[in-house]
Design a protein around this motif. Structure first.
Motif, PDB file in Angstrom:
ATOM      1  N   ALA A   1       0.874  -1.175   0.000  1.00  0.00           N
ATOM      2  CA  ALA A   1       0.000   0.000   0.000  1.00  0.00           C
ATOM      3  C   ALA A   1       0.903   1.214   0.000  1.00  0.00           C
ATOM      4  O   ALA A   1       1.992   1.181   0.578  1.00  0.00           O
ATOM      5  CB  ALA A   1      -0.875   0.004   1.245  1.00  0.00           C
TER       6      ALA A   1
ATOM      7  N   LEU B   1       0.801   5.281   1.105  1.00  0.00           N
ATOM      8  CA  LEU B   1       0.083   6.414   1.692  1.00  0.00           C
ATOM      9  C   LEU B   1       0.674   7.676   1.092  1.00  0.00           C
ATOM     10  O   LEU B   1       1.847   7.978   1.318  1.00  0.00           O
ATOM     11  CB  LEU B   1       0.230   6.442   3.218  1.00  0.00           C
TER      12      LEU B   1
ATOM     13  N   ILE C   1      -2.976  -0.918  -3.288  1.00  0.00           N
ATOM     14  CA  ILE C   1      -3.904   0.163  -2.956  1.00  0.00           C
ATOM     15  C   ILE C   1      -3.123   1.441  -2.654  1.00  0.00           C
ATOM     16  O   ILE C   1      -1.995   1.377  -2.160  1.00  0.00           O
ATOM     17  CB  ILE C   1      -4.823  -0.242  -1.755  1.00  0.00           C
TER      18      ILE C   1
ATOM     19  N   TYR D   1      -3.545   5.457  -0.916  1.00  0.00           N
ATOM     20  CA  TYR D   1      -4.363   6.406  -0.148  1.00  0.00           C
ATOM     21  C   TYR D   1      -3.960   7.821  -0.531  1.00  0.00           C
ATOM     22  O   TYR D   1      -2.765   8.134  -0.641  1.00  0.00           O
ATOM     23  CB  TYR D   1      -4.134   6.222   1.366  1.00  0.00           C
TER      24      TYR D   1
ATOM     25  N   ALA E   1      -6.109  10.236  -5.492  1.00  0.00           N
ATOM     26  CA  ALA E   1      -5.908   8.791  -5.300  1.00  0.00           C
ATOM     27  C   ALA E   1      -6.268   8.049  -6.591  1.00  0.00           C
ATOM     28  O   ALA E   1      -5.542   7.151  -7.042  1.00  0.00           O
ATOM     29  CB  ALA E   1      -6.764   8.296  -4.135  1.00  0.00           C
TER      30      ALA E   1
ATOM     31  N   ASN F   1      -6.864  -0.613  -6.412  1.00  0.00           N
ATOM     32  CA  ASN F   1      -7.736  -0.009  -5.391  1.00  0.00           C
ATOM     33  C   ASN F   1      -7.217   1.359  -4.971  1.00  0.00           C
ATOM     34  O   ASN F   1      -6.002   1.571  -4.936  1.00  0.00           O
ATOM     35  CB  ASN F   1      -7.790  -0.900  -4.141  1.00  0.00           C
ATOM     36  N   TYR F   2      -8.141   2.238  -4.607  1.00  0.00           N
ATOM     37  CA  TYR F   2      -7.731   3.532  -4.047  1.00  0.00           C
ATOM     38  C   TYR F   2      -8.750   3.969  -3.010  1.00  0.00           C
ATOM     39  O   TYR F   2      -9.898   3.509  -3.019  1.00  0.00           O
ATOM     40  CB  TYR F   2      -7.569   4.601  -5.140  1.00  0.00           C
ATOM     41  N   THR F   3      -8.298   4.838  -2.075  1.00  0.00           N
ATOM     42  CA  THR F   3      -9.167   5.248  -0.976  1.00  0.00           C
ATOM     43  C   THR F   3      -8.710   6.593  -0.411  1.00  0.00           C
ATOM     44  O   THR F   3      -7.558   6.991  -0.633  1.00  0.00           O
ATOM     45  CB  THR F   3      -9.134   4.186   0.164  1.00  0.00           C
TER      46      THR F   3
ATOM     47  N   ASP G   1      -8.473   2.066   6.189  1.00  0.00           N
ATOM     48  CA  ASP G   1      -8.914   1.100   5.168  1.00  0.00           C
ATOM     49  C   ASP G   1      -7.729   0.705   4.287  1.00  0.00           C
ATOM     50  O   ASP G   1      -7.598  -0.447   3.869  1.00  0.00           O
ATOM     51  CB  ASP G   1      -9.990   1.719   4.263  1.00  0.00           C
ATOM     52  N   CYS G   2      -6.860   1.668   4.026  1.00  0.00           N
ATOM     53  CA  CYS G   2      -5.724   1.416   3.133  1.00  0.00           C
ATOM     54  C   CYS G   2      -4.764   0.407   3.760  1.00  0.00           C
ATOM     55  O   CYS G   2      -4.424  -0.608   3.154  1.00  0.00           O
ATOM     56  CB  CYS G   2      -5.023   2.729   2.825  1.00  0.00           C
TER      57      CYS G   2
ATOM     58  N   HIS H   1      -6.078  -3.239   4.269  1.00  0.00           N
ATOM     59  CA  HIS H   1      -6.569  -3.966   3.091  1.00  0.00           C
ATOM     60  C   HIS H   1      -5.973  -5.383   3.067  1.00  0.00           C
ATOM     61  O   HIS H   1      -4.791  -5.571   3.375  1.00  0.00           O
ATOM     62  CB  HIS H   1      -6.174  -3.192   1.825  1.00  0.00           C
TER      63      HIS H   1
ATOM     64  N   VAL I   1       3.418  -1.392   4.043  1.00  0.00           N
ATOM     65  CA  VAL I   1       2.892  -0.066   3.703  1.00  0.00           C
ATOM     66  C   VAL I   1       4.074   0.888   3.516  1.00  0.00           C
ATOM     67  O   VAL I   1       5.006   0.909   4.332  1.00  0.00           O
ATOM     68  CB  VAL I   1       1.990   0.460   4.837  1.00  0.00           C
TER      69      VAL I   1
END
Ligand SMILES: NC(=O)c1ccc[n+]([C@@H]2O[C@H](COP(=O)([O-])OP(=O)(O)OC[C@H]3O[C@@H](n4cnc5c(N)ncnc54)[C@H](O)[C@@H]3O)[C@@H](O)[C@H]2O)c1
Length: 393
Positions: free
Chosen positions: A4, A6, A30, A32, A39, A50-52, A57-58, A61, A67
């Protein structure tokens, strides 16, 4: 490794270029960003499924093993604590914290959660740094007496860097973190940094934080690490090191003048290299920025460390030590005194200052210097072992 990210800004894009730009087995699952449209744009550009706009949530996942944090400095702590709560390995960009207190909280959080905390100090992983460090560690330049690192450019690209509250400082926190960690590596990460003397000033930009600084970091074995940083340097990004040892010297130039020179009238693309100020005239492009800046080797070490359950070469403890040194630098810039480096939990060796090594010339004299003169004559400067008088032979 399933990842992921951020953040969807400048460094997250550099990281994604290193991760998906060439064939690698790692995947970004994913991304964030607090602004959902950013995103989505990042996800589209890098084919991320995926993106958020929700950090929790990120990081939690299901398709995420680790991360990567590419958020502004004020958001690192929140990002790391979210990873610790979710039990996900975390790799955080530099500086780890805005100060040592934040960095220590992050170090303690990853250790408590039993997850890997990788410190993304890319410049230690540049090809030139890797080779220099290997040579130093095999003794090629003897004991390092003085290591100097310079990082200067005309100033950063986003508003938050210029806001002292959000960034934690100016050029010292932004660029000094790289220089301090490079010098620590050259001098030896096991050697304790003991005190710092620093000059800092705001010379050019209308900001509260310092835009220029020079600092000396003294180590327990007597070695000195010197950092030179500026947000007002004109002409691109200057990343240079000089390491002086008892048996040799290393000079590196990582970016501005790497042996690639080009002239253009200005037709064609705008982007030349990070922080380049011009796209015409004589230019100094960088062949492979991702590699020259160390991103490829850095992620390889980080992922292998996670897979083999070992610490990466640069980890949260290093980030904490760097922040502790920078805290002392900020204080010294105010007090104009040498200020002690306060490290709560020193994990290196408690080394005493070494006795000076003396080379004998003969039974009665130490050798200070030998030199061949233009006439061919060989000259020896020696010191009498009993009287201490300095003589020529
Ligand atoms: N060589 C390097 O290692 C290197 C180079 C550049 C930047 N960095 C580091 O990367 C980090 C990000 O810098 P950048 O250059 O990508 O900056 P940037 O401004 O381009 O991107 C910052 C990201 O953080 C997000 N963000 C900012 N404030 C936020 C908030 N309050 N809540 C949630 N998200 C927020 C932004 O939306 C953006 O996605 C910084 O810590 C910086 O020091 C490292």
């Amino acid at each position: 490794m399933k990842l992921a990210i951020l953040g969807s800004g400048f460094i997250s894009r550099f990281y994604a270029d290193a991760l998906v730009g060439q064939r690698r087995k790692d995947e970004i699952s994913i991304v964030y960003s607090r602004t959902i449209s950013n995103a989505k744009k990042f996800a589209d550009d890098y084919k991320v499924p995926n993106y958020t706009d929700n950090i929790k949530d990120c990081v939690s996942h299901k398709d995420v093993d680790a991360v990567i944090i590419g958020l502004s400095n004020d958001m690192h702590l929140e990002g790391v604590l979210a990873c610790a709560a979710a039990g996900k390995h975390v790799l955080c960009t530099k500086p780890l914290g805005r100060n040592a207190k934040e960095a220590l909280q992050m170090l303690q959080a990853v250790e408590k959660a039993n997850i890997t905390g990788g410190y993304l100090e890319d410049l230690v992983y540049s090809p030139k740094s890797i080779k220099s460090l290997a040579m130093i560690r095999n003794g090629a330049i003897g004991e390092v007496v003085w290591a100097k690192s310079r990082e200067t450019h005309p100033g950063p690209h986003s508003d938050w860097f210029w806001n002292k509250e959000k960034s934690g400082g100016g050029a010292i926190i932004d660029l000094g973190c790289h220089c301090v960690e490079l010098c620590r590596n050259y001098i030896g990460k096991n050697i304790k940094p003991v005190e710092v003397m620093c000059w800092a000033d705001t010379r050019v930009h209308p900001i509260e934080a310092e835009d220029n600084a020079v600092g000396l970091v003294k180590y327990e074995n007597g070695a000195i690490g010197q950092f030179e940083v500026s947000w007002t340097f004109r002409g691109g990004m200057d990343l240079r090191e000089e390491v002086m040892g008892t048996e040799g010297t290393i000079w590196t130039n990582n970016f501005l003048r790497t042996g690639f020179e080009m002239f253009t009238s200005g037709k064609g693309g705008d982007y030349i290299a990070e922080k380049a100020e011009s796209n015409s005239g004589w230019l100094f492009p960088v062949g492979d920025e991702l590699n020259e800046l160390g991103y490829n080797h850095m992620f390889t070490d980080m992922f292998e460390a996670i897979e083999h359950n070992r610490q990466p070469a640069e980890n949260f403890y290093d980030g904490y030590v760097v922040n502790s040194i920078l805290d002392a630098a900020f204080l010294s810039a105010k007090t104009k005194q040498w200020e002690p480096v306060k490290i709560e939990d020193w994990r290196g060796v408690a080394e005493k200052k070494k006795e000076k090594q003396m080379t004998s010339y003969d039974e009665d004299y130490y050798l200070i210097k030998e030199e061949v003169l233009p006439s061919g004559e060989k000259k020896f400067i020696v010191k009498n072992k009993k009287t201490g008088s300095i003589e020529k032979k």
